[in-house]
Design a protein around this motif. Sequence first.
Motif, PDB file in Angstrom:
ATOM      1  N   ALA A   1       0.823  -1.212   0.000  1.00 46.48           N
ATOM      2  CA  ALA A   1       0.000   0.000   0.000  1.00 46.48           C
ATOM      3  C   ALA A   1       0.855   1.259   0.000  1.00 46.48           C
ATOM      4  O   ALA A   1       0.455   2.292  -0.550  1.00 46.48           O
ATOM      5  N   ASP A   2       2.036   1.204   0.606  1.00 45.76           N
ATOM      6  CA  ASP A   2       2.933   2.360   0.613  1.00 45.76           C
ATOM      7  C   ASP A   2       3.687   2.517  -0.707  1.00 45.76           C
ATOM      8  O   ASP A   2       4.229   3.581  -0.994  1.00 45.76           O
ATOM      9  N   ARG A   3       3.731   1.464  -1.507  1.00 45.17           N
ATOM     10  CA  ARG A   3       4.460   1.523  -2.778  1.00 45.17           C
ATOM     11  C   ARG A   3       3.600   2.042  -3.925  1.00 45.17           C
ATOM     12  O   ARG A   3       4.114   2.598  -4.889  1.00 45.17           O
ATOM     13  N   VAL A   4       2.297   1.828  -3.859  1.00 44.98           N
ATOM     14  CA  VAL A   4       1.434   2.044  -5.018  1.00 44.98           C
ATOM     15  C   VAL A   4       0.531   3.245  -4.808  1.00 44.98           C
ATOM     16  O   VAL A   4       0.470   3.833  -3.721  1.00 44.98           O
ATOM     17  N   ASP A   5      -0.173   3.615  -5.853  1.00 47.55           N
ATOM     18  CA  ASP A   5      -1.225   4.628  -5.776  1.00 47.55           C
ATOM     19  C   ASP A   5      -2.397   4.005  -5.021  1.00 47.55           C
ATOM     20  O   ASP A   5      -3.041   3.077  -5.509  1.00 47.55           O
ATOM     21  N   GLN A   6      -2.679   4.516  -3.808  1.00 48.29           N
ATOM     22  CA  GLN A   6      -3.700   3.882  -2.973  1.00 48.29           C
ATOM     23  C   GLN A   6      -5.076   3.870  -3.630  1.00 48.29           C
ATOM     24  O   GLN A   6      -5.829   2.891  -3.523  1.00 48.29           O
ATOM     25  N   ARG A   7      -5.420   4.951  -4.302  1.00 47.11           N
ATOM     26  CA  ARG A   7      -6.727   5.003  -4.952  1.00 47.11           C
ATOM     27  C   ARG A   7      -6.858   3.896  -5.993  1.00 47.11           C
ATOM     28  O   ARG A   7      -7.858   3.169  -6.034  1.00 47.11           O
ATOM     29  N   ARG A   8      -5.834   3.759  -6.824  1.00 49.74           N
ATOM     30  CA  ARG A   8      -5.879   2.724  -7.860  1.00 49.74           C
ATOM     31  C   ARG A   8      -5.896   1.335  -7.242  1.00 49.74           C
ATOM     32  O   ARG A   8      -6.593   0.427  -7.733  1.00 49.74           O
TER      33      ARG A   8
ATOM     34  N   PRO B   1       0.618  10.476  -4.905  1.00 48.04           N
ATOM     35  CA  PRO B   1       1.237  10.427  -3.583  1.00 48.04           C
ATOM     36  C   PRO B   1       2.701  10.843  -3.627  1.00 48.04           C
ATOM     37  O   PRO B   1       3.431  10.510  -4.560  1.00 48.04           O
ATOM     38  N   GLU B   2       3.113  11.605  -2.612  1.00 48.32           N
ATOM     39  CA  GLU B   2       4.494  12.084  -2.535  1.00 48.32           C
ATOM     40  C   GLU B   2       5.343  11.071  -1.773  1.00 48.32           C
ATOM     41  O   GLU B   2       5.114  10.815  -0.605  1.00 48.32           O
ATOM     42  N   ARG B   3       6.297  10.478  -2.457  1.00 47.06           N
ATOM     43  CA  ARG B   3       7.158   9.480  -1.828  1.00 47.06           C
ATOM     44  C   ARG B   3       8.603   9.736  -2.223  1.00 47.06           C
ATOM     45  O   ARG B   3       8.893  10.078  -3.364  1.00 47.06           O
ATOM     46  N   ALA B   4       9.486   9.527  -1.267  1.00 49.13           N
ATOM     47  CA  ALA B   4      10.909   9.596  -1.586  1.00 49.13           C
ATOM     48  C   ALA B   4      11.283   8.365  -2.403  1.00 49.13           C
ATOM     49  O   ALA B   4      10.706   7.289  -2.225  1.00 49.13           O
TER      50      ALA B   4
ATOM     51  N   GLY C   1       0.838   3.045   5.411  1.00 46.32           N
ATOM     52  CA  GLY C   1       0.335   1.712   5.104  1.00 46.32           C
ATOM     53  C   GLY C   1       1.004   0.651   5.953  1.00 46.32           C
ATOM     54  O   GLY C   1       0.358  -0.258   6.477  1.00 46.32           O
ATOM     55  N   ARG C   2       2.322   0.771   6.134  1.00 42.09           N
ATOM     56  CA  ARG C   2       3.059  -0.234   6.912  1.00 42.09           C
ATOM     57  C   ARG C   2       2.779  -0.105   8.405  1.00 42.09           C
ATOM     58  O   ARG C   2       2.655  -1.103   9.119  1.00 42.09           O
ATOM     59  N   VAL C   3       2.662   1.124   8.896  1.00 42.94           N
ATOM     60  CA  VAL C   3       2.364   1.312  10.313  1.00 42.94           C
ATOM     61  C   VAL C   3       0.972   0.767  10.635  1.00 42.94           C
ATOM     62  O   VAL C   3       0.774   0.053  11.630  1.00 42.94           O
ATOM     63  N   SER C   4       0.001   1.095   9.802  1.00 33.75           N
ATOM     64  CA  SER C   4      -1.363   0.619  10.072  1.00 33.75           C
ATOM     65  C   SER C   4      -1.449  -0.900   9.937  1.00 33.75           C
ATOM     66  O   SER C   4      -2.186  -1.556  10.689  1.00 33.75           O
ATOM     67  N   SER C   5      -0.698  -1.488   8.993  1.00 33.15           N
ATOM     68  CA  SER C   5      -0.745  -2.943   8.844  1.00 33.15           C
ATOM     69  C   SER C   5      -0.134  -3.636  10.055  1.00 33.15           C
ATOM     70  O   SER C   5      -0.625  -4.680  10.502  1.00 33.15           O
ATOM     71  N   ALA C   6       0.966  -3.078  10.594  1.00 32.61           N
ATOM     72  CA  ALA C   6       1.551  -3.658  11.800  1.00 32.61           C
ATOM     73  C   ALA C   6       0.568  -3.592  12.960  1.00 32.61           C
ATOM     74  O   ALA C   6       0.410  -4.554  13.725  1.00 32.61           O
ATOM     75  N   PHE C   7      -0.105  -2.452  13.075  1.00 33.32           N
ATOM     76  CA  PHE C   7      -1.100  -2.266  14.126  1.00 33.32           C
ATOM     77  C   PHE C   7      -2.218  -3.310  13.993  1.00 33.32           C
ATOM     78  O   PHE C   7      -2.592  -3.978  14.965  1.00 33.32           O
ATOM     79  N   ARG C   8      -2.754  -3.449  12.778  1.00 29.26           N
ATOM     80  CA  ARG C   8      -3.856  -4.380  12.551  1.00 29.26           C
ATOM     81  C   ARG C   8      -3.419  -5.824  12.761  1.00 29.26           C
ATOM     82  O   ARG C   8      -4.161  -6.626  13.339  1.00 29.26           O
TER      83      ARG C   8
ATOM     84  N   ALA D   1      -4.520   0.541   2.307  1.00 31.29           N
ATOM     85  CA  ALA D   1      -4.543   1.627   1.331  1.00 31.29           C
ATOM     86  C   ALA D   1      -5.597   2.660   1.704  1.00 31.29           C
ATOM     87  O   ALA D   1      -5.379   3.870   1.556  1.00 31.29           O
ATOM     88  N   SER D   2      -6.745   2.210   2.204  1.00 32.52           N
ATOM     89  CA  SER D   2      -7.805   3.137   2.605  1.00 32.52           C
ATOM     90  C   SER D   2      -7.366   4.028   3.755  1.00 32.52           C
ATOM     91  O   SER D   2      -7.607   5.243   3.754  1.00 32.52           O
ATOM     92  N   THR D   3      -6.703   3.438   4.748  1.00 30.69           N
ATOM     93  CA  THR D   3      -6.198   4.223   5.879  1.00 30.69           C
ATOM     94  C   THR D   3      -5.188   5.263   5.408  1.00 30.69           C
ATOM     95  O   THR D   3      -5.177   6.405   5.872  1.00 30.69           O
TER      96      THR D   3
END
Length: 422
Positions: free
Chosen positions: A75-82, A200-203, A350-357, A129-131
């Motif tokens: 989810a952090d790699r891709v366009d979340q909407r798509r 999305p803005e990503r380094a 995306g990664r933080v929320s997935s770890a939480f879930r 991705a939604s989060t």
Amino acid sequence: MATVAAGETCAPAWRGGFGRLWSAAVLSRFGDALRNAALPLLAASLTDRPLLIATVTACGYLPWILFGLTGGAVADRVDQRRAMWTVDTVRGVLVASFAVAVALGHASIALLIALAFTLTTLQTLFDNASTALLPALVGPEALGSANARLMTGQKIAGGLLGAPVVPALLAAGAAAPFLTDAATFLVAAALVASLRTDAPERAPRPAGSTLRREIAAGLRVLWHDRPLRGLCAATALCNIGMGGLIATLVVIVTGWLHAGTAGYAAAATAYTVGGLAGGTVNRRLTAAFGPVRTVLLAGATQTAALLVMGPVRGLASLVAAMAVLGFMGMLWNVNSTTLMQRRSPAGTLGRVSSAFRTLGVAGAPLGALLGGAVATAWGRGTPALLAAAFFVLSVIALIPVATTDASGAAPGEGATTARVPR
């Protein structure tokens, strides 16, 4: 760096991106409720072996444990909407195909298990991705209200509207709930696809970066952020307790209280109604106490409700306690999600929320086993007391961070960038 003072909140605008995301989420949850109610009934019509029927439900949890962290990294790699509209389209096609198999008499337990496992595996990407997408649709000051409205709408669709519709749909045929669910997926996909957000803005990812390293980086963010670490630990402990309670609730109501199916329905309805009430007052309570203290208040109040539920042998007290659990549980969920969105550095949500879930879901089956064990060993009123013990531990985990300013971005990090849709 976007920061929000403790308790600062405002309502998100319904027009534009948030309204469409809300509609998609609520519609999809309605379809989920239809499918989740119909699947066990279909399984029971195919076999009388409890283990096989339970396996269908268990497959709704297993993918989170196996693939939850991977879904967050993707989810952090891709366009979340798509990613969201693609996943919903695939899920719609899968459920529609399953509905055709049911209508033609080709349903089997193996097919049900495969469907449940596949849908939940796809959900690990969709939910993360939604989060991560929501902060791109509303400003940081509106995240709390936006999460409350999303969760309240989903609670209404899933808890009050979905399940009662299933008997009427089943009267039209065993495939009807699944055809309806497929339609909700496809409509939700169209709504998400219509969103217009900036890219999305990503380094740039470092050379040699892998999913494993990116997952580890997300886990480090969660570990090094003191408020999020404490909240994650508290949530995991609570979910162990709630897993034990929910898994044995039907035994408590029908076997210990002798209240039958009507009593069980009353308890479930009270929990849902309590959650709806919590969603309506979340904004005011968070403004008064701040997000972490609101979660601490929720945990302490839920502990008290469980301590009443355990020894007091009466349906009225159990229903009241379930309403309190639902009310405070909504406050907990809204504020924990909002804190993740505000404090996660850009590109890691995306990664933080997935770890939480993943940690939370992992606690539920463990709690279910513990709840069954204590109910067998010491009586059917004890799972509530077991849950209370875990809630006490969760409150203790929260106390050290309750005095910190956890409402804004993590120290030294950039908060998730909020972008307003065009």
